[in-house]
Write an enzyme that holds these catalytic residues in place. Structure first.
Site, PDB file in Angstrom:
ATOM      1  N   VAL A   1       0.681  -1.280  -0.331  1.00 36.13           N
ATOM      2  CA  VAL A   1      -0.100  -0.332   0.151  1.00 36.13           C
ATOM      3  C   VAL A   1       0.680   1.248   0.139  1.00 36.13           C
ATOM      4  O   VAL A   1      -0.278   2.644  -0.196  1.00 36.13           O
ATOM      5  CB  VAL A   1      -1.266  -0.099   1.461  1.00 36.13           C
ATOM      6  CG1 VAL A   1      -2.105  -1.200   0.948  1.00 36.13           C
ATOM      7  CG2 VAL A   1      -0.402   0.069   2.629  1.00 36.13           C
ATOM      8  N   TYR A   2       2.211   1.074   0.206  1.00 30.52           N
ATOM      9  CA  TYR A   2       3.044   2.447   0.290  1.00 30.52           C
ATOM     10  C   TYR A   2       3.433   3.495  -1.452  1.00 30.52           C
ATOM     11  O   TYR A   2       3.170   2.392  -2.326  1.00 30.52           O
ATOM     12  CB  TYR A   2       4.524   2.002   0.928  1.00 30.52           C
ATOM     13  CG  TYR A   2       4.564   1.548   2.155  1.00 30.52           C
ATOM     14  CD1 TYR A   2       3.037   2.062   2.587  1.00 30.52           C
ATOM     15  CD2 TYR A   2       5.478   1.617   2.840  1.00 30.52           C
ATOM     16  CE1 TYR A   2       3.418   1.117   4.281  1.00 30.52           C
ATOM     17  CE2 TYR A   2       6.223   0.985   3.682  1.00 30.52           C
ATOM     18  CZ  TYR A   2       4.666   1.117   4.828  1.00 30.52           C
ATOM     19  OH  TYR A   2       4.955   0.808   6.435  1.00 30.52           O
ATOM     20  N   SER A   3       2.477   3.892  -1.066  1.00 31.48           N
ATOM     21  CA  SER A   3       2.541   5.003  -2.418  1.00 31.48           C
ATOM     22  C   SER A   3       1.297   4.213  -3.320  1.00 31.48           C
ATOM     23  O   SER A   3       2.017   4.313  -4.489  1.00 31.48           O
ATOM     24  CB  SER A   3       3.545   5.801  -3.033  1.00 31.48           C
ATOM     25  OG  SER A   3       4.355   4.725  -3.170  1.00 31.48           O
ATOM     26  N   GLU A   4       0.970   3.624  -2.588  1.00 32.99           N
ATOM     27  CA  GLU A   4       0.050   2.638  -4.042  1.00 32.99           C
ATOM     28  C   GLU A   4       0.309   1.329  -4.507  1.00 32.99           C
ATOM     29  O   GLU A   4       0.399   0.883  -6.104  1.00 32.99           O
ATOM     30  CB  GLU A   4      -1.169   3.371  -4.418  1.00 32.99           C
ATOM     31  CG  GLU A   4      -1.753   4.628  -3.890  1.00 32.99           C
ATOM     32  CD  GLU A   4      -2.874   5.081  -4.631  1.00 32.99           C
ATOM     33  OE1 GLU A   4      -3.121   5.370  -6.274  1.00 32.99           O
ATOM     34  OE2 GLU A   4      -4.120   6.473  -4.143  1.00 32.99           O
ATOM     35  N   GLY A   5       1.145   1.411  -4.286  1.00 34.27           N
ATOM     36  CA  GLY A   5       2.503   0.387  -4.938  1.00 34.27           C
ATOM     37  C   GLY A   5       4.081   0.817  -5.515  1.00 34.27           C
ATOM     38  O   GLY A   5       4.621  -0.217  -5.859  1.00 34.27           O
TER      39      GLY A   5
END
Length: 196
Positions: free
Chosen positions: A52-56
């Site tokens: 999920v970090y920066s949406e992948g």
């Protein structure tokens, strides 16, 4: 640089690691590559990120940043959140396996060293979560399992399951800890000491 063996694994990790949360938010590909190269030159060999970090994007930038040097790094990622929303239902086996495949593609690797459930999922039986980890370890797509943001009681439930089934256990726990927030010393560290 100092190194430690992580739990009962054979992972020898640097005591300082790289957190991947800002890659993709405030770090572009060039700065990510520069940070990773500097860290590697300093003896750092551990990177922690999450799907999920920066949406992948974090996983993608890390993958490009370590391309050709994957064997120099111990890579950890997490699963079990969706855009920082509730973790409920995200510990399901099919979700974990599908999202692991997506992470592998973004990172451009065929395995992750330490794959962690990001939060305790209160509506999915922990056995189902562990079944996913069991399968992924058996297939060679992950080497070890860990957890993040579990409290002491949740860690106890996880350890009881591992003991009862002689299956996969959590080899690590990632918890929020600093000089102002020290409840970990009462709720989590005693558990880790007991089951190390």
């Amino acid at each position: 640089m100092q190194y430690r063996i992580l739990g009962k694994t054979n992972l020898k990790i640097s005591t300082i690691g790289i957190g991947g949360n800002l890659f993709g938010y405030s770090c572009d590909q060039a700065s990510t590559k520069k940070i990773l190269r500097y860290a590697e030159d300093s003896g750092v060999n551990f990177i922690d990120t999450a799907d999920v970090y920066s949406e992948g994007k974090s996983e993608e930038l890390i993958g490009k940043g370590i391309q050709g040097r994957r064997d120099k790094w111990i890579l950890a990622s997490k699963v079990g959140l969706k855009n920082n929303a509730s973790s409920e239902g995200l510990g399901k086996k099919e979700n974990i396996i599908q999202r692991l495949e997506e992470s592998l593609k973004r990172i451009k690797t065929d395995y992750i060293d330490l794959y962690q459930i990001h939060h305790f999922d209160s509506i999915t039986p922990l056995d189902e979560t562990f079944e996913a980890f069991d399968e992924l370890i058996e297939s060679g797509k992950i080497r070890y399992a860990g957890c993040s943001n579990f409290n002491g009681n949740q860690l106890q439930v996880a350890e009881d399951r591992a003991t009862a089934t002689f299956g996969t256990r959590f080899e690590s726990t990632q918890a929020y800890y600093n000089i102002l927030k020290r409840d970990l010393e009462v709720t989590i560290l005693p558990h880790c000491e007991k089951f190390k």
